[in-house]
Design a protein around this motif. Structure first.
Motif, PDB file in Angstrom:
ATOM      1  N   GLY A 105       0.806  -1.217   0.000  1.00  0.00           N
ATOM      2  CA  GLY A 105       0.000   0.000   0.000  1.00  0.00           C
ATOM      3  C   GLY A 105       0.837   1.263   0.000  1.00  0.00           C
ATOM      4  O   GLY A 105       0.361   2.337   0.348  1.00  0.00           O
ATOM      5  N   SER A 106       2.106   1.164  -0.416  1.00  0.00           N
ATOM      6  CA  SER A 106       2.981   2.333  -0.408  1.00  0.00           C
ATOM      7  C   SER A 106       3.491   2.733  -1.789  1.00  0.00           C
ATOM      8  O   SER A 106       4.027   3.815  -1.942  1.00  0.00           O
ATOM      9  N   LYS A 107       3.315   1.871  -2.769  1.00  0.00           N
ATOM     10  CA  LYS A 107       3.793   2.162  -4.130  1.00  0.00           C
ATOM     11  C   LYS A 107       2.645   1.984  -5.115  1.00  0.00           C
ATOM     12  O   LYS A 107       1.787   1.129  -4.936  1.00  0.00           O
ATOM     13  N   VAL A 108       2.668   2.832  -6.156  1.00  0.00           N
ATOM     14  CA  VAL A 108       1.703   2.672  -7.241  1.00  0.00           C
ATOM     15  C   VAL A 108       2.448   2.333  -8.521  1.00  0.00           C
ATOM     16  O   VAL A 108       3.573   2.786  -8.746  1.00  0.00           O
ATOM     17  N   GLU A 109       1.798   1.517  -9.333  1.00  0.00           N
ATOM     18  CA  GLU A 109       2.339   1.154 -10.639  1.00  0.00           C
ATOM     19  C   GLU A 109       1.393   1.682 -11.703  1.00  0.00           C
ATOM     20  O   GLU A 109       0.193   1.383 -11.680  1.00  0.00           O
ATOM     21  N   LEU A 110       1.921   2.475 -12.621  1.00  0.00           N
ATOM     22  CA  LEU A 110       1.118   2.991 -13.722  1.00  0.00           C
ATOM     23  C   LEU A 110       1.029   1.890 -14.770  1.00  0.00           C
ATOM     24  O   LEU A 110       2.035   1.511 -15.373  1.00  0.00           O
ATOM     25  N   ILE A 111      -0.164   1.382 -14.995  1.00  0.00           N
ATOM     26  CA  ILE A 111      -0.378   0.259 -15.906  1.00  0.00           C
ATOM     27  C   ILE A 111      -0.322   0.749 -17.354  1.00  0.00           C
ATOM     28  O   ILE A 111      -0.897   1.775 -17.695  1.00  0.00           O
ATOM     29  N   PHE A 120       6.034   4.466  -8.502  1.00  0.00           N
ATOM     30  CA  PHE A 120       6.177   5.633  -7.646  1.00  0.00           C
ATOM     31  C   PHE A 120       5.911   5.241  -6.202  1.00  0.00           C
ATOM     32  O   PHE A 120       4.961   4.519  -5.916  1.00  0.00           O
ATOM     33  N   PHE A 121       6.753   5.734  -5.302  1.00  0.00           N
ATOM     34  CA  PHE A 121       6.523   5.592  -3.863  1.00  0.00           C
ATOM     35  C   PHE A 121       5.683   6.786  -3.436  1.00  0.00           C
ATOM     36  O   PHE A 121       6.033   7.931  -3.714  1.00  0.00           O
ATOM     37  N   VAL A 122       4.584   6.529  -2.745  1.00  0.00           N
ATOM     38  CA  VAL A 122       3.672   7.601  -2.327  1.00  0.00           C
ATOM     39  C   VAL A 122       3.983   7.986  -0.882  1.00  0.00           C
ATOM     40  O   VAL A 122       3.957   7.154   0.019  1.00  0.00           O
ATOM     41  N   GLY A 123       4.290   9.272  -0.690  1.00  0.00           N
ATOM     42  CA  GLY A 123       4.539   9.814   0.639  1.00  0.00           C
ATOM     43  C   GLY A 123       3.549  10.925   0.923  1.00  0.00           C
ATOM     44  O   GLY A 123       2.637  11.183   0.135  1.00  0.00           O
ATOM     45  N   GLU A 124       3.736  11.604   2.034  1.00  0.00           N
ATOM     46  CA  GLU A 124       2.836  12.698   2.380  1.00  0.00           C
ATOM     47  C   GLU A 124       3.107  13.891   1.477  1.00  0.00           C
ATOM     48  O   GLU A 124       4.175  14.492   1.523  1.00  0.00           O
ATOM     49  N   ASN A 125       2.138  14.207   0.621  1.00  0.00           N
ATOM     50  CA  ASN A 125       2.205  15.316  -0.338  1.00  0.00           C
ATOM     51  C   ASN A 125       3.336  15.182  -1.347  1.00  0.00           C
ATOM     52  O   ASN A 125       3.756  16.170  -1.947  1.00  0.00           O
ATOM     53  N   THR A 126       3.855  13.973  -1.539  1.00  0.00           N
ATOM     54  CA  THR A 126       4.893  13.724  -2.536  1.00  0.00           C
ATOM     55  C   THR A 126       4.706  12.338  -3.149  1.00  0.00           C
ATOM     56  O   THR A 126       4.078  11.458  -2.560  1.00  0.00           O
ATOM     57  N   VAL A 127       5.245  12.183  -4.343  1.00  0.00           N
ATOM     58  CA  VAL A 127       5.468  10.862  -4.928  1.00  0.00           C
ATOM     59  C   VAL A 127       6.923  10.842  -5.387  1.00  0.00           C
ATOM     60  O   VAL A 127       7.446  11.855  -5.863  1.00  0.00           O
ATOM     61  N   ARG A 128       7.574   9.716  -5.191  1.00  0.00           N
ATOM     62  CA  ARG A 128       8.986   9.581  -5.559  1.00  0.00           C
ATOM     63  C   ARG A 128       9.077   8.580  -6.698  1.00  0.00           C
ATOM     64  O   ARG A 128       8.650   7.438  -6.555  1.00  0.00           O
ATOM     65  N   LEU A 129       9.631   9.028  -7.820  1.00  0.00           N
ATOM     66  CA  LEU A 129       9.839   8.154  -8.969  1.00  0.00           C
ATOM     67  C   LEU A 129      10.885   7.110  -8.593  1.00  0.00           C
ATOM     68  O   LEU A 129      11.957   7.444  -8.093  1.00  0.00           O
ATOM     69  N   LEU A 130      10.561   5.834  -8.824  1.00  0.00           N
ATOM     70  CA  LEU A 130      11.480   4.742  -8.506  1.00  0.00           C
ATOM     71  C   LEU A 130      12.181   4.266  -9.771  1.00  0.00           C
ATOM     72  O   LEU A 130      11.723   4.536 -10.885  1.00  0.00           O
ATOM     73  N   ASP A 131      13.280   3.540  -9.604  1.00  0.00           N
ATOM     74  CA  ASP A 131      13.988   3.050 -10.785  1.00  0.00           C
ATOM     75  C   ASP A 131      13.210   1.899 -11.433  1.00  0.00           C
ATOM     76  O   ASP A 131      12.148   1.497 -10.946  1.00  0.00           O
ATOM     77  N   MET A 132      13.754   1.346 -12.507  1.00  0.00           N
ATOM     78  CA  MET A 132      13.054   0.319 -13.280  1.00  0.00           C
ATOM     79  C   MET A 132      12.815  -0.961 -12.466  1.00  0.00           C
ATOM     80  O   MET A 132      11.953  -1.756 -12.809  1.00  0.00           O
ATOM     81  N   GLU A 133      13.565  -1.150 -11.399  1.00  0.00           N
ATOM     82  CA  GLU A 133      13.394  -2.326 -10.545  1.00  0.00           C
ATOM     83  C   GLU A 133      12.503  -2.038  -9.340  1.00  0.00           C
ATOM     84  O   GLU A 133      12.330  -2.885  -8.469  1.00  0.00           O
TER      85      GLU A 133
END
Length: 151
Positions: A105-111, A120-133
């Motif tokens: 429940g902490s990361k979203v995957e754009l299908i 993307f890792f979802v934080g408070e008022n932010t999303v962090r782009l993650l690497d390909m892995e």
């Protein structure tokens, strides 16, 4: 008669020993369940944060000034991703689709997103782009992979 007295003395010891083994097993089971519950924290980004909204930022680019990025996550599990390769594009191409949450429940995957990272890792008022892995980007440019919520 002596055998009966010996038997009568041993039987209570047997029951006491079995009972203490059950208590130890029960304590061990409850400890395991507590650790299991702790690892499955019911509070996560998906159910505890106001994650729906639009996030923007400029992410690093190997052959341009930066990638102006705008990601909108909608409550109906759809997204709009706009990207602009600064210095190369004059428009904001758009990708639309659905997204899903990971098991934590902490990361979203754009299908359906084919070009580039889609996690993307979802934080408070932010999303962090993650690497390909799906791992957090580290190093001196790590802060440039964070998009901030604007609405």
């Amino acid at each position: 008669m002596k055998i009966n007295n010996l038997t009568l003395a041993i039987i209570p010891m047997f029951f006491i020993a079995c009972n203490s083994d059950q208590k130890a097993s029960s304590t061990s089971d409850s400890t395991h369940k507590t650790e299991e519950t702790a690892s499955k924290d019911p509070h996560n980004a998906q159910n505890s944060l106001d994650w729906a909204g639009t996030y923007t930022g400029v992410t690093p680019c190997a052959d341009c000034e930066g990638i102006q990025t705008e990601l909108t996550l909608n409550p109906d599990m759809t997204y709009i991703l706009k990207t602009n390769y600064m210095g190369r594009d004059t428009h904001f191409p758009e990708d639309r689709g659905t997204f899903k949450w990971d098991s934590t429940g902490s990361k979203v995957e754009l299908i359906g997103l084919k070009d580039g990272p889609n996690l993307f890792f979802v934080g408070e008022n932010t999303v962090r782009l993650l690497d390909m892995e799906g791992k957090e980007v580290t190093g001196p440019l790590a802060d440039h992979y964070v998009l901030k919520k604007i609405k």
